[in-house]
Write an enzyme that holds these catalytic residues in place. Structure first.
Site, short mmCIF file in Angstrom:
data_model
loop_
_atom_site.label_atom_id
_atom_site.label_comp_id
_atom_site.label_asym_id
_atom_site.label_seq_id
_atom_site.Cartn_x
_atom_site.Cartn_y
_atom_site.Cartn_z
N THR A 54 0.82 -1.21 0.00
CA THR A 54 0.00 0.00 0.00
C THR A 54 0.86 1.26 0.00
OG1 THR A 54 -1.73 -1.20 1.19
CG2 THR A 54 -1.85 1.20 1.24
N TYR A 144 4.20 -13.01 4.81
CA TYR A 144 3.13 -12.41 4.01
C TYR A 144 2.74 -13.41 2.94
CZ TYR A 144 0.67 -8.66 1.44
OH TYR A 144 -0.26 -7.88 0.80
N LYS A 172 0.48 -12.91 7.65
CA LYS A 172 -0.56 -12.09 7.05
C LYS A 172 -1.18 -12.92 5.95
CE LYS A 172 -1.57 -7.88 4.45
NZ LYS A 172 -1.06 -6.65 3.81
N ILE A 215 -3.96 -6.68 8.98
CA ILE A 215 -3.14 -5.62 8.37
C ILE A 215 -3.95 -5.14 7.18
CG2 ILE A 215 -0.97 -5.08 7.22
CD1 ILE A 215 0.37 -7.25 8.88
#
Length: 309
Positions: A54, A144, A172, A215
């Protein structure tokens, strides 16, 4: 040998992967970034993530990335909040060097490390990658798992094995759905291993299944509501949690109608929280209709009374 972190990372609650605001001259606006960081923490976020997807980390140069982490670390120090820093790449040694550099920031409590992309190692290679990194990292690792970007899906058994690697404290989870592997993993977590929801639309069902937080890019907006959602599931207030979860899922869906973080930046700019809605190529700014739809959902999420879906 890894150095023990000065403070333990707690994988609970909402962590906001901050955008990188750009000034009109195209450079990162660090004052705007600090303002965003303070606002989401003051509204209930447990921590920040710097240099996530992001934040357009891949479009920043080395000096810009360092300035972003410096800014986020300063705000986390002010607010007593957790900082997670993104690190990733296809080569284990290169990622290891990024992790070693985190010694610069004592505020960094964990690193968010992608499953290696493009090279598509075997599951055994993924485990060896994380074991090597965790052995030398100055901070714990959050894996992730986002196979629609990396090209390497992992099943529940591999994720369970990953959770047993010393120094890997969580994942995540962002597979684009609440799939059978999520259900299996959450039903049999390794000790001291947490699942953080990574797909914003699915955060509520993931919390219902046992995820400890998320997240979430969407949590730049209506941050307090996302924090309330975590607390509602934690305390067993299922009626409130379901209603709130449906409303926030609608908000998240509007924010991802175009590539992240384009719509989000459009909304933040419309709210006067960042100086421009600019993104860096190959991203293009979001269209007016997408931004308008998201602004409508933000307003409803922040002003709703009683949380009737």
């Amino acid at each position: 040998m890894a150095h023990a972190p000065t403070q333990r990372f707690t994988p609970y609650g909402i962590h906001v992967p901050l955008i990188t605001p750009f000034a009109r001259d195209g450079r990162p606006d660090l004052d705007a970034l600090a303002g965003l960081a303070r606002s989401v923490l003051d509204d209930g976020a447990a921590g920040l993530v710097a240099l996530g997807t992001t934040g357009e980390a891949g479009a920043l140069d080395a000096d810009e990335r360092q300035a972003v982490v410096d800014t986020c670390a300063r705000v986390c120090r002010e607010r007593g909040a957790q900082l997670v820093v993104g690190a990733g790449g296809g080569g284990t040694d290169a990622v290891g060097r990024e992790l070693a550099a985190l010694r610069r920031w004592p505020e960094a409590r964990a690193a968010l490390v992608t499953v290696p992309a493009f090279v598509r190692p075997s599951p055994e290679g993924v485990l060896a990658h994380f074991a090597r990194l965790a052995a030398d990292s100055p901070v714990p690792l959050l894996a992730y798992h986002i196979p629609y970007r990396t090209g390497r899906p992992l099943d529940a058994a591999t994720l369970h094995a990953l959770g047993s690697v010393p120094g890997v404290v969580g994942v995540k989870y962002a597979t684009g759905s609440v799939d059978e592997h999520a259900v299996t993993l959450l039903g049999d977590l390794p000790p001291d291993f947490a699942v953080l929801a990574g797909d914003d639309v699915f955060v509520s069902p993931m919390l219902a299944l046992g995820a400890s937080g998320g997240i979430l890019a969407s949590a730049h907006l209506a941050t307090a509501r996302f924090a309330e959602l975590v607390e509602a599931w934690r305390t067993g207030d299922t009626t409130r949690a379901r209603s709130l979860g449906h409303r926030l899922a609608r908000l998240s869906a509007t924010l991802f109608t175009e590539p992240n973080p384009t719509v989000l930046k459009g909304v933040l700019h419309a709210q006067g929280r960042i100086p421009t809605p600019d993104v860096r190529l190959p991203l293009l700014p979001a269209g007016e209709e997408s931004v308008a739809a998201a602004l409508k959902e933000v307003k409803e999420a922040e002003e709703a009374d009683g949380w009737n879906a």
